[in-house]
Motif scaffolding. Structure first.
Motif, PDB file in Angstrom:
ATOM      1  N   TYR A  46     -20.799 -10.440 -12.373  1.00 15.03           N
ATOM      2  CA  TYR A  46     -21.451 -10.113 -11.091  1.00 15.03           C
ATOM      3  C   TYR A  46     -21.786  -8.855 -11.053  1.00 15.03           C
ATOM      4  O   TYR A  46     -22.899  -8.439 -10.206  1.00 15.03           O
ATOM      5  CB  TYR A  46     -20.845 -10.714  -9.873  1.00 15.03           C
ATOM      6  CG  TYR A  46     -21.624 -11.082  -8.647  1.00 15.03           C
ATOM      7  CD1 TYR A  46     -22.644 -11.901  -8.942  1.00 15.03           C
ATOM      8  CD2 TYR A  46     -21.395 -10.559  -7.478  1.00 15.03           C
ATOM      9  CE1 TYR A  46     -23.587 -12.189  -7.830  1.00 15.03           C
ATOM     10  CE2 TYR A  46     -21.856 -10.931  -6.515  1.00 15.03           C
ATOM     11  CZ  TYR A  46     -23.081 -11.976  -6.455  1.00 15.03           C
ATOM     12  OH  TYR A  46     -23.830 -12.276  -5.428  1.00 15.03           O
ATOM     13  N   VAL A  50     -25.745  -7.294  -9.697  1.00 14.92           N
ATOM     14  CA  VAL A  50     -25.815  -6.840  -8.569  1.00 14.92           C
ATOM     15  C   VAL A  50     -26.465  -5.131  -8.694  1.00 14.92           C
ATOM     16  O   VAL A  50     -27.334  -4.805  -7.990  1.00 14.92           O
ATOM     17  CB  VAL A  50     -24.527  -6.649  -7.685  1.00 14.92           C
ATOM     18  CG1 VAL A  50     -24.767  -5.648  -6.651  1.00 14.92           C
ATOM     19  CG2 VAL A  50     -23.910  -7.796  -7.261  1.00 14.92           C
ATOM     20  N   TYR A  55     -29.467  -6.888  -5.803  1.00 18.21           N
ATOM     21  CA  TYR A  55     -28.937  -7.856  -4.749  1.00 18.21           C
ATOM     22  C   TYR A  55     -27.946  -9.101  -5.649  1.00 18.21           C
ATOM     23  O   TYR A  55     -28.249  -8.950  -6.674  1.00 18.21           O
ATOM     24  CB  TYR A  55     -29.882  -8.776  -3.967  1.00 18.21           C
ATOM     25  CG  TYR A  55     -30.832  -9.475  -5.041  1.00 18.21           C
ATOM     26  CD1 TYR A  55     -30.541 -11.030  -4.681  1.00 18.21           C
ATOM     27  CD2 TYR A  55     -31.850  -9.202  -5.434  1.00 18.21           C
ATOM     28  CE1 TYR A  55     -31.300 -11.943  -5.613  1.00 18.21           C
ATOM     29  CE2 TYR A  55     -32.717 -10.010  -6.300  1.00 18.21           C
ATOM     30  CZ  TYR A  55     -32.485 -11.221  -6.214  1.00 18.21           C
ATOM     31  OH  TYR A  55     -33.401 -12.226  -6.800  1.00 18.21           O
ATOM     32  N   GLY A  56     -27.363  -9.918  -4.956  1.00 15.98           N
ATOM     33  CA  GLY A  56     -26.615 -10.870  -5.597  1.00 15.98           C
ATOM     34  C   GLY A  56     -27.208 -12.342  -5.373  1.00 15.98           C
ATOM     35  O   GLY A  56     -27.182 -12.625  -4.449  1.00 15.98           O
ATOM     36  N   SER A  95     -17.866 -12.263  -4.093  1.00 13.33           N
ATOM     37  CA  SER A  95     -17.738 -11.342  -2.851  1.00 13.33           C
ATOM     38  C   SER A  95     -16.955 -10.047  -3.366  1.00 13.33           C
ATOM     39  O   SER A  95     -17.317  -9.046  -2.965  1.00 13.33           O
ATOM     40  CB  SER A  95     -17.230 -12.222  -1.955  1.00 13.33           C
ATOM     41  OG  SER A  95     -17.704 -13.137  -1.225  1.00 13.33           O
ATOM     42  N   PHE A  98     -18.966  -7.807  -5.797  1.00 18.55           N
ATOM     43  CA  PHE A  98     -20.048  -7.316  -5.205  1.00 18.55           C
ATOM     44  C   PHE A  98     -19.747  -5.665  -4.779  1.00 18.55           C
ATOM     45  O   PHE A  98     -20.677  -4.776  -4.600  1.00 18.55           O
ATOM     46  CB  PHE A  98     -20.663  -7.998  -3.661  1.00 18.55           C
ATOM     47  CG  PHE A  98     -21.596  -7.610  -2.983  1.00 18.55           C
ATOM     48  CD1 PHE A  98     -23.171  -7.608  -3.497  1.00 18.55           C
ATOM     49  CD2 PHE A  98     -21.527  -6.661  -1.935  1.00 18.55           C
ATOM     50  CE1 PHE A  98     -24.036  -7.077  -2.784  1.00 18.55           C
ATOM     51  CE2 PHE A  98     -22.544  -5.956  -1.156  1.00 18.55           C
ATOM     52  CZ  PHE A  98     -23.804  -6.232  -1.737  1.00 18.55           C
ATOM     53  N   SER A 412     -17.464  -9.091   3.415  1.00 23.52           N
ATOM     54  CA  SER A 412     -18.112  -9.889   2.264  1.00 23.52           C
ATOM     55  C   SER A 412     -17.127 -10.977   2.056  1.00 23.52           C
ATOM     56  O   SER A 412     -17.536 -12.142   1.958  1.00 23.52           O
ATOM     57  CB  SER A 412     -17.944  -8.877   0.992  1.00 23.52           C
ATOM     58  OG  SER A 412     -18.340  -9.921  -0.066  1.00 23.52           O
TER      59      SER A 412
END
Length: 594
Positions: A46, A50, A55-56, A95, A98, A412
């Motif tokens: 991830y 990002v 963005y995720g 989360s 991120f 998050s």
């Protein structure tokens, strides 16, 4: 109820919402092991996603599909409730991952010699810091489940999409073949478009031509007016509905079509550059988000108080995570956070306490915004925390960066858990088990980002001309630089504009509680439209119109296919976005920074 006109939950057939039959296995060792494995994969992949694309993608859907593949290959008798635990673990790890944007923002500030900012965390320090804050986010969100999911029934569109995905993946009688085909078609188209967008300049060139064919002209292109070539954005608009997406479009047109010329003409902003404009526009936009969210909560304060009163010692025997455990765990995690920030980061104890306390109201705002619009205002609310510490500790960049990092981590994780609660409520999962698996996955995600981020930094570089740009980190770091001299460094008129926006947000939110709601723009939607790139909002608005016309001209097919089709749009892009860095990590694909 949320502001979305499109009642997403109603589009899932009642037959799909079968409650978990008695004796059905849910919290199993195979689900836990698969969940930890998927959490490690998502947590490692991830950060690159990002920082590369800004963005995720929805890791919940990707985690559900990975869970289906992991459990389905080895066990033919797996079920949707086990898979829900797996995707919940993936959501939690995503989360946490991120928060690589915080690490990147630290490095961007470290690279500026004029700031005298020196803050660098070792992987172990990062792990401890993020784990403590992440556990707080999970625990703080637990008492909010009844308020947001049961009483207000907020849409939480991503949670609905995940529920539908789990149902389709668990279908064994062939009844969901039509939905599965729609999902497959959507995923295939979205994946192909994502690959084409990443590997070809054709669509990128077309993106720049579209605004020049519109009344906005070439200057509009500088403010991101155009089409975002993402079926994920289109699908999100289809699910959120026309009222909110049109409110977003209203905010976008005001902020990015009218305001830039005014700000430039009055010499408030020196250049016609989106990043510079954003540093002014973000203040009224954030004012709308915060005032709208807090006013909505205040209007239903009695409901919120009933939520807290309902959690007693008796809840130990219920399906909810026990309130005494929430309190005890929150105290323990807060102490770890206070100690780690004091020893590792040099942040005074009182500053950490203030950051944790202020994170709660900002978390509540974030949960409502996410529930109503499917937009996670994480970086925006973190900027608000930066602003607060601009007043509390003027000129202390480390204080506002670390405090905003606490807010970001708590927000998050709380948003991820609330989305999982929505999914669980729809398919009949046990809330307590979802909390268990989230808490288990927090350190997994924290460990992944702690070691993956330094690897990416060493391989590709952060910022600069050729490194991973991480736009969210740039805004985070830029805002810290702006506040380094206190509020005297803020753009002229920004605070006054924020005050006006706060009043507008209060008025619109009050009007939303009346019978005229359908005619009232959403203050949350307007605020988001002012902060998100215009191309994303325009694409979402098109999706909202698609939903309206589809519903008007063929309601039956819309009810049957809109959720799986939009789910496919999200799935295809998310899979490609996650698989590409995985292939790069294992050496099967070499990526050059753009």
């Amino acid at each position: 109820m949320g502001m979305s006109d499109n009642n997403s939950e109603s589009t899932i057939d009642a037959a799909d919402l079968i409650r978990r039959p008695p004796g059905t296995r849910e919290l199993t060792w195979r689900a836990v092991i698969a969940g930890v494995f998927i959490a490690a994969v998502i947590g490692a992949a991830y950060p690159y996603v990002v920082m590369k694309i800004g963005y995720g993608p929805n890791t919940s859907i990707v985690s559900a599909i990975f869970g289906y593949l992991t459990l389905g290959i080895m066990f033919r008798d797996f079920n949707r409730w086990e898979n829900n635990l797996v995707q919940t673990a993936g959501t939690s790890a995503g989360s946490m991952a991120f928060l690589c944007v915080i690490m990147a923002a630290f490095d961007m500030l470290n690279a500026d010699p004029t700031l005298n900012f020196h803050l660098s965390l070792s992987p172990f320090q990062t792990f401890v810091w993020l784990t403590a804050a992440g556990c707080l986010g999970v625990l703080f969100a637990v008492p909010m489940r009844k308020h947001f999911i049961i009483d207000e029934k907020l849409p939480y569109v991503d949670g609905v999409v995940v529920a539908k995905t789990l149902i389709v993946l668990d279908s064994k009688d062939g009844s969901a073949q039509g939905a599965a085909k729609a999902m497959g078609l959507g995923a295939g188209l979205s994946a192909m478009l994502t690959v084409l967008r990443e590997d070809s300049r054709v669509l990128a060139d077309a993106w720049y031509r579209i605004p020049e064919m519109l009344p906005f002209g070439a200057l509009g292109a500088k403010m991101s007016f155009g089409i975002n070539w993402s079926l994920l954005s289109l699908g999100a608009g289809m699910l959120v509905g026309a009222r909110v997406t049109m409110s977003m479009l209203l905010g976008t047109i005001f902020a990015w079509y009218f305001m830039p010329g005014i700000l430039l003409e009055r010499h408030i902003v020196p250049h016609y550059v989106r990043r510079e404009m954003l540093m002014w526009i973000m203040w009224p936009g954030t004012g709308l988000l915060v005032s709208g969210g807090l006013t909505a909560l205040l209007l239903k304060w009695s409901t919120l108080m009933r939520t807290f009163r309902s959690f007693t010692a008796a809840s130990v025997e219920s399906d909810d995570f026990p309130m005494p455990w929430v309190v005890g765990g929150s105290i323990a995690a807060s102490l770890v956070l206070i100690y780690s920030q004091k020893v590792m980061l040099g942040i005074p104890v009182w500053m950490t306490i203030v950051a944790v306390v202020l994170s709660v109201p900002l978390m509540l705002v974030g949960l409502r915004v996410f529930g109503e619009t499917n937009f996670q205002p994480l970086s925006i609310l973190s900027n608000m925390m930066q602003a607060v510490f601009g007043m509390v500790a003027p000129g202390n960049i480390a204080a506002n960066m670390v405090s905003s990092g606490v807010t970001g981590t708590i927000g998050s994780e709380s948003e991820g858990l609330m989305q999982d609660f929505k999914t669980g409520d729809m398919i009949g999962s046990t809330p307590r088990y979802l909390t268990y698996i989230q808490l288990l996955a927090v350190p997994v995600g924290a460990l992944s980002v702690s070691y993956t981020y330094p690897l990416l930094r060493a391989t590709y570089g952060i910022g600069g001309e050729h490194g991973l740009q991480s736009p969210i980190s740039q805004k985070w770091a830029g805002f810290a630089q702006l506040l380094s001299k206190g509020f005297g460094g803020l753009p002229h008129g920004a605070l006054a504009a924020m005050g006006v926006a706060v009043l507008i947000g209060i008025v619109l939110t009050v009007l939303e509680s009346t019978k005229y709601k359908q005619f009232v723009p959403s203050p949350t939607g307007i605020g988001i439209g002012m902060l998100v790139p215009a191309s994303l909002i325009i694409t979402m608005a098109i999706g909202g119109l698609v939903e309206v016309f589809w519903s008007r001209y063929h309601r039956k097919s819309r009810d049957q296919y809109i959720i799986p089709l939009a789910s496919g749009f999200a799935t295809g892009e998310a899979i490609v976005a996650v698989v590409i860095p995985i292939l790069a990590t294992i050496g099967l694909l070499h990526l050059q920074p753009q």
